[in-house]
Write a protein that holds these residues in place. Structure first.
Motif: not given
Length: 79
Positions: A1-4, A30
């Motif tokens: 999962m992206s930090t964005d 993941d």
């Protein structure tokens, strides 16, 4: 999962406990994905070894079809 994505959830006012839950679920996904890929790689390796072993086993067996140069016996006379 992206930090964005996490930053956008926080900026949108998503409650911290929900952001944490989403992050944990994404991390678990993941981990699961990596485990599945590892299992598939192990299955492919095992299958390749089994196939190679089977191929090696058949190289040692000689059948009548494998014999070359031998003339077949003539058919018996009908009389």
């Amino acid at each position: 999962m992206s930090t964005d994505l996490l930053a956008r959830l926080i900026a949108a006012g998503t409650p911290a406990d929900l952001v944490a839950e989403v992050a944990m679920l994404a991390a678990q996904a993941d981990t699961d994905r990596a485990a599945i890929q590892s299992r598939r790689a192990a299955d492919r390796d095992r299958s390749a070894r089994r196939h190679a072993r089977s191929r090696d086993d058949t190289l040692d067996h000689v059948t009548t079809r494998d014999v070359t140069g031998a003339s077949p016996s003539p058919a018996p006379s009908p009389f």
